[in-house]
Scaffold this active site. Structure first.
Site, mmCIF file in Angstrom:
data_model
loop_
_atom_site.group_PDB
_atom_site.id
_atom_site.type_symbol
_atom_site.label_atom_id
_atom_site.label_comp_id
_atom_site.label_asym_id
_atom_site.label_seq_id
_atom_site.Cartn_x
_atom_site.Cartn_y
_atom_site.Cartn_z
ATOM 1 N N GLU A 66 -0.941 -5.171 9.151
ATOM 2 C CA GLU A 66 -0.527 -4.894 10.113
ATOM 3 C C GLU A 66 -1.072 -4.349 11.498
ATOM 4 O O GLU A 66 -1.901 -4.224 11.471
ATOM 5 C CB GLU A 66 -0.298 -3.024 10.115
ATOM 6 C CG GLU A 66 0.585 -2.885 8.190
ATOM 7 C CD GLU A 66 0.518 -1.486 8.373
ATOM 8 O OE1 GLU A 66 0.941 -1.163 7.087
ATOM 9 O OE2 GLU A 66 -0.058 -0.890 9.285
ATOM 10 N N ASP B 182 -0.835 -6.052 0.613
ATOM 11 C CA ASP B 182 -1.065 -5.263 1.038
ATOM 12 C C ASP B 182 -2.581 -5.181 2.021
ATOM 13 O O ASP B 182 -3.408 -4.788 0.824
ATOM 14 C CB ASP B 182 -0.336 -4.046 1.544
ATOM 15 C CG ASP B 182 0.598 -4.398 1.939
ATOM 16 O OD1 ASP B 182 0.949 -4.797 2.691
ATOM 17 O OD2 ASP B 182 1.856 -3.120 2.349
ATOM 18 N N GLU C 234 9.169 -3.703 11.154
ATOM 19 C CA GLU C 234 9.988 -2.445 10.515
ATOM 20 C C GLU C 234 10.240 -1.106 10.914
ATOM 21 O O GLU C 234 9.973 -1.458 12.571
ATOM 22 C CB GLU C 234 8.426 -1.549 8.888
ATOM 23 C CG GLU C 234 9.051 -0.175 8.769
ATOM 24 C CD GLU C 234 7.609 0.370 7.845
ATOM 25 O OE1 GLU C 234 8.064 1.270 7.043
ATOM 26 O OE2 GLU C 234 6.862 -0.483 7.801
ATOM 27 N N LYS D 180 -0.416 -9.249 3.566
ATOM 28 C CA LYS D 180 -0.169 -8.737 4.698
ATOM 29 C C LYS D 180 -1.412 -7.558 5.338
ATOM 30 O O LYS D 180 -1.629 -7.197 4.818
ATOM 31 C CB LYS D 180 1.363 -8.167 4.026
ATOM 32 C CG LYS D 180 2.343 -7.804 5.143
ATOM 33 C CD LYS D 180 3.784 -7.349 5.233
ATOM 34 C CE LYS D 180 3.246 -5.774 3.890
ATOM 35 N NZ LYS D 180 2.523 -4.692 4.753
ATOM 36 N N ASP E 28 1.022 -1.433 0.076
ATOM 37 C CA ASP E 28 -0.175 -0.608 0.366
ATOM 38 C C ASP E 28 0.935 1.757 0.606
ATOM 39 O O ASP E 28 0.358 1.851 0.519
ATOM 40 C CB ASP E 28 -1.000 0.128 0.847
ATOM 41 C CG ASP E 28 -0.470 0.068 2.553
ATOM 42 O OD1 ASP E 28 0.670 -0.045 2.806
ATOM 43 O OD2 ASP E 28 -0.758 -0.165 3.547
ATOM 44 N N SER E 29 2.359 1.288 0.117
ATOM 45 C CA SER E 29 2.962 2.758 -0.318
ATOM 46 C C SER E 29 2.933 2.158 -1.764
ATOM 47 O O SER E 29 3.241 3.664 -1.761
ATOM 48 C CB SER E 29 4.161 1.732 -0.462
ATOM 49 O OG SER E 29 5.061 0.852 -1.031
#
Length: 263
Positions: free
Chosen positions: A114, A84, A181, A112, A45-46
């Site tokens: 978070e 993501d 991270e 993925k 999602d970057s």
């Protein structure tokens, strides 16, 4: 390069072989990653930052992730393709199942998400239904406003202990990979030693099982190069050779250096 699957990555960890991970957001760069034999491609999602020019990942939608996942899949048959789940797309177990299915149908082979131990039920539900999961702990960009910025995490004993407990909870729930991270190198080693699944680091020191960078960072074309990244294009002269150089540097343990890690 052999076709990369979850069991292949687990075997690499068992054998002490490091592997390389890069983000990709389109067909062309995905194909180059395959030619460079990058083992894992992450549709991050970057893309909100490096493709859309936004100041965070929060505005990225599931529809946008599906679109980019499908494009990346068309360019790469060998790498494990991870996508993501974007902000608030897994706020409930039902949301996670519905949105993960959309990413998998677009071509993802793993999702993925978070967060820490609070995600254990969600991870269990996904993996029980055949959807592989990569956990993401440490600095979690979707929580940037809660964290107060993009800061190194786990510097104090309590924070480090919580992170290890979160990682173990996600592993117990069924996560097949873990990404951490922006943490001190010593904590990266501690996490790697505590886990049985492969640990991917970004700004987490040299002792993780793998490294991941944002494609635009490692090519030196981002507006601001993070301190934990390296400009491989400047070193190698062409994009394909830069990607190959990155993969070789990760597998040999030459990246990251102490200067590209947090004390």
């Amino acid at each position: 390069m052999q076709k990369i699957t979850v069991p292949v990555l687990h075997q690499k960890r068992h054998d002490g072989e490091k592997f390389a991970v890069l983000t990709a957001y389109d067909f062309t760069f995905s194909r180059l990653c395959e030619q460079a034999e990058i083992e894992v491609v992450l549709v991050g999602d970057s893309l909100g930052n490096v493709i859309q020019g936004r100041d965070s990942t929060l505005p990225v939608t599931v529809a946008e992730m599906v679109y980019h996942t499908a494009a990346v899949k068309r360019g790469n048959d060998k790498a494990l393709l991870v996508s993501d789940l974007p902000f608030m797309s897994y706020a409930s177990v039902d949301d996670a199942l519905f949105n993960a299915a959309a990413l998998m149908q677009a071509g993802a082979q793993m999702v993925k998400l978070e967060g820490g131990a609070w995600l254990a039920d969600t991870v269990h539900a996904l993996t029980e239904r055949g959807i592989p999961v990569c956990g993401h702990i440490g600095l979690t960009p979707q929580s940037v406003h809660k964290l107060g910025g993009y800061k190194v995490q786990g510097r104090d004993d309590d924070g480090a202990a919580t992170m290890v407990a979160d990682a173990l909870a996600l592993q117990q729930a069924g996560a097949d990979l873990m990404l951490v991270e922006c943490i001190p190198s010593a904590l990266g080693k501690q996490l790697r030693d505590a886990l049985a699944v492969p640990l991917i680091g970004i700004g987490a020191g040299p002792d993780t099982d793998a490294q991941v960078l944002v494609l635009h960072d490692m090519l030196g074309i981002s507006q601001r190069l993070p301190s934990f990244s390296r400009n491989f294009l400047d070193q190698h002269g062409s994009i394909l050779e830069a990607l190959r150089g990155y993969g070789e540097a990760v597998r040999s343990g030459q990246f990251p250096s102490a200067a590209e890690s947090f004390a």
